[in-house]
Design a protein around this motif. Structure first.
Motif, PDB file in Angstrom:
ATOM      1  N   LYS A 108       0.813  -1.214   0.000  1.00 16.79           N
ATOM      2  CA  LYS A 108       0.000   0.000   0.000  1.00 16.79           C
ATOM      3  C   LYS A 108       0.848   1.266   0.000  1.00 16.79           C
ATOM      4  O   LYS A 108       0.394   2.323  -0.450  1.00 16.79           O
ATOM      5  CB  LYS A 108      -0.934   0.009   1.211  1.00 16.79           C
ATOM      6  N   ASP A 169      -1.894   3.324 -18.445  1.00 20.67           N
ATOM      7  CA  ASP A 169      -3.326   3.062 -18.588  1.00 20.67           C
ATOM      8  C   ASP A 169      -3.694   2.770 -20.042  1.00 20.67           C
ATOM      9  O   ASP A 169      -4.532   1.911 -20.322  1.00 20.67           O
ATOM     10  CB  ASP A 169      -4.163   4.225 -18.041  1.00 20.67           C
ATOM     11  N   GLY A 190     -11.996   1.865 -14.276  1.00 19.74           N
ATOM     12  CA  GLY A 190     -11.062   1.782 -13.158  1.00 19.74           C
ATOM     13  C   GLY A 190      -9.807   2.588 -13.416  1.00 19.74           C
ATOM     14  O   GLY A 190      -9.315   3.318 -12.537  1.00 19.74           O
ATOM     15  N   LEU A 194      -8.154   5.877 -11.389  1.00 18.60           N
ATOM     16  CA  LEU A 194      -6.772   5.932 -10.913  1.00 18.60           C
ATOM     17  C   LEU A 194      -6.024   7.112 -11.518  1.00 18.60           C
ATOM     18  O   LEU A 194      -5.231   7.768 -10.838  1.00 18.60           O
ATOM     19  CB  LEU A 194      -6.051   4.618 -11.245  1.00 18.60           C
ATOM     20  N   THR A 199      -8.808   6.099  -5.671  1.00 17.08           N
ATOM     21  CA  THR A 199      -8.960   4.657  -5.577  1.00 17.08           C
ATOM     22  C   THR A 199     -10.444   4.308  -5.688  1.00 17.08           C
ATOM     23  O   THR A 199     -11.308   5.187  -5.598  1.00 17.08           O
ATOM     24  CB  THR A 199      -8.410   4.133  -4.238  1.00 17.08           C
ATOM     25  N   ASN A 202     -13.036  -2.502  -6.298  1.00 18.08           N
ATOM     26  CA  ASN A 202     -13.121  -3.429  -7.412  1.00 18.08           C
ATOM     27  C   ASN A 202     -14.090  -4.553  -7.060  1.00 18.08           C
ATOM     28  O   ASN A 202     -13.903  -5.269  -6.082  1.00 18.08           O
ATOM     29  CB  ASN A 202     -11.736  -4.019  -7.719  1.00 18.08           C
ATOM     30  N   PHE A 211      -6.513  -4.722 -10.037  1.00 20.74           N
ATOM     31  CA  PHE A 211      -7.106  -3.603  -9.302  1.00 20.74           C
ATOM     32  C   PHE A 211      -7.278  -3.871  -7.803  1.00 20.74           C
ATOM     33  O   PHE A 211      -8.124  -3.260  -7.155  1.00 20.74           O
ATOM     34  CB  PHE A 211      -8.483  -3.269  -9.891  1.00 20.74           C
ATOM     35  N   GLU A 213      -6.972  -3.600  -3.896  1.00 17.11           N
ATOM     36  CA  GLU A 213      -6.917  -2.365  -3.126  1.00 17.11           C
ATOM     37  C   GLU A 213      -5.482  -1.930  -2.818  1.00 17.11           C
ATOM     38  O   GLU A 213      -5.150  -0.748  -2.916  1.00 17.11           O
ATOM     39  CB  GLU A 213      -7.697  -2.545  -1.814  1.00 17.11           C
ATOM     40  N   GLN A 216      -3.519  -0.226  -5.874  1.00 16.64           N
ATOM     41  CA  GLN A 216      -4.053   0.978  -6.516  1.00 16.64           C
ATOM     42  C   GLN A 216      -3.220   2.241  -6.241  1.00 16.64           C
ATOM     43  O   GLN A 216      -3.018   3.042  -7.157  1.00 16.64           O
ATOM     44  CB  GLN A 216      -5.516   1.184  -6.118  1.00 16.64           C
ATOM     45  N   MET A 219      -0.390   2.193  -8.642  1.00 21.44           N
ATOM     46  CA  MET A 219      -0.848   2.482  -9.993  1.00 21.44           C
ATOM     47  C   MET A 219      -1.064   3.983 -10.194  1.00 21.44           C
ATOM     48  O   MET A 219      -0.734   4.532 -11.245  1.00 21.44           O
ATOM     49  CB  MET A 219      -2.151   1.727 -10.270  1.00 21.44           C
ATOM     50  N   ILE A 220      -1.597   4.645  -9.181  1.00 20.43           N
ATOM     51  CA  ILE A 220      -1.816   6.097  -9.263  1.00 20.43           C
ATOM     52  C   ILE A 220      -0.487   6.825  -9.436  1.00 20.43           C
ATOM     53  O   ILE A 220      -0.373   7.766 -10.234  1.00 20.43           O
ATOM     54  CB  ILE A 220      -2.549   6.600  -7.999  1.00 20.43           C
TER      55      ILE A 220
END
Length: 311
Positions: A108, A169, A190, A194, A199, A202, A211, A213, A216, A219-220
């Motif tokens: 995370k 993306d 999704g 992002l 977030t 999903n 995706f 949690e 994410q 990914m951002i």
């Protein structure tokens, strides 16, 4: 969807001999998080140049092997090949390997900038030694973008190995459209969330690996970087390489990067796949990801060696 998941998740001194050239490998610890192998020609002089290899996404180690895709030794063979051409190479494990050993990994809190900063730390480590005449960054797949950003104002040359020419993306959306078209609308929603820095929950178990949690936030942090913008910032020599058998990042992405920075050198290698192996039969492409005995293409080694020596 298998290839899509790979793009996101692929999340003692010894001597070796090849032909007539001797190479030496040595374990190097840059810091508590970064450990790797230094591959050197037998004779290192003040004119010797250093290539720093940056691995692709996910749990991919210094040899190019992944706990997901398998053992293929792609980066190891590339490093050895360059060392046999008189070039020193440092290939390192991503920080997640050290964190897994110490049980301190927290997905995370992981960010794309962590890997950029790691690459910068590696560059600084070798620059402080004042041992090499030039330092060149070579990033593979996701490592291409990491190296692209880390190279600015730090290194003498840059090589993109199968690097995306679009934001992640766009790459993922394209892959989903080809592999699981019925999920494209859900995936695009999704990804849009992002990209906006938000977030989301999903609800599709089939997209859990993409995706979940915990991934994410990473990914951002990744999705905000546009390779075409970042490569325009570089004024050093640039080499862009891709293969015609790449299932994950098409050769057109390298062409996009070349258009973005026309001073770059573009090389498309016929029949080379994403892990630098020669594929003459399409059915063998995925199999090569778990074949450690298949060598990387000599044309790749020669292309990089020629570029490095020209700097």
């Amino acid at each position: 969807m298998k290839n899509t998941i790979w793009i996101l998740l692929l999340f003692v001194t010894t001597s070796s001999f090849s032909q007539e050239n001797k190479t030496i490998s040595q374990e190097i610890e840059v810091n508590a998080l970064i450990k790797g192998t230094l591959f050197s020609p037998e004779k290192v002089t003040k004119k010797t140049k250093l290539v720093i290899l940056i691995a692709g996404s996910g749990p991919t180690n210094r040899s190019g092997n992944s706990t997901i895709a398998g053992i293929n030794n792609s980066l190891k063979y590339l490093a050895e090949g360059l060392a046999q051409n008189g070039i020193t190479v440092f290939s390192y494990d991503k920080r997640i390997f050290a964190q897994m050993i110490t049980k301190t990994i927290d997905e995370k809190t992981l960010s794309f900038e962590d890997f950029i900063n790691d690459a910068k730390d590696v560059i600084t480590y070798f620059q402080s030694q004042k041992k090499y005449s030039k330092i060149i960054i070579a990033g593979h797949s996701e490592g291409s973008l990491i190296g692209m950003v880390a190279t600015l104002n730090t290194a003498d040359g840059y090589v993109s190995l199968d690097g995306a020419g679009r934001c992640i993306d766009e790459v993922l959306s394209e892959q989903i459209a080809k592999q699981a078209p019925t999920m494209k609308e859900t995936v695009d929603k999704g990804l849009a969330s992002l990209k906006a820095g938000k977030t989301f929950e999903n609800k599709n178990p089939m997209l859990a690996s993409l995706f979940r949690e915990s991934v994410q936030p990473y990914m951002i942090s990744w999705i905000k970087y546009n390779p075409q913008i970042e490569i325009k910032k570089l004024s050093i020599p640039i080499l862009l390489i891709n293969g015609t058998k790449d299932l994950q990042v098409p050769a057109t992405d390298a062409e996009l990067l070349h258009v973005a920075n026309p001073k770059s050198e573009l090389k498309i290698i016929e029949n080379m796949n994403h892990i630098f192996k020669e594929i003459t039969v399409d059915e063998d492409n995925l199999k090569s990801y778990s074949n450690p005995n298949l060598p990387v293409m000599p044309e790749l080694i020669n292309t990089i060696a020629t570029f490095v020596k020209s700097i």
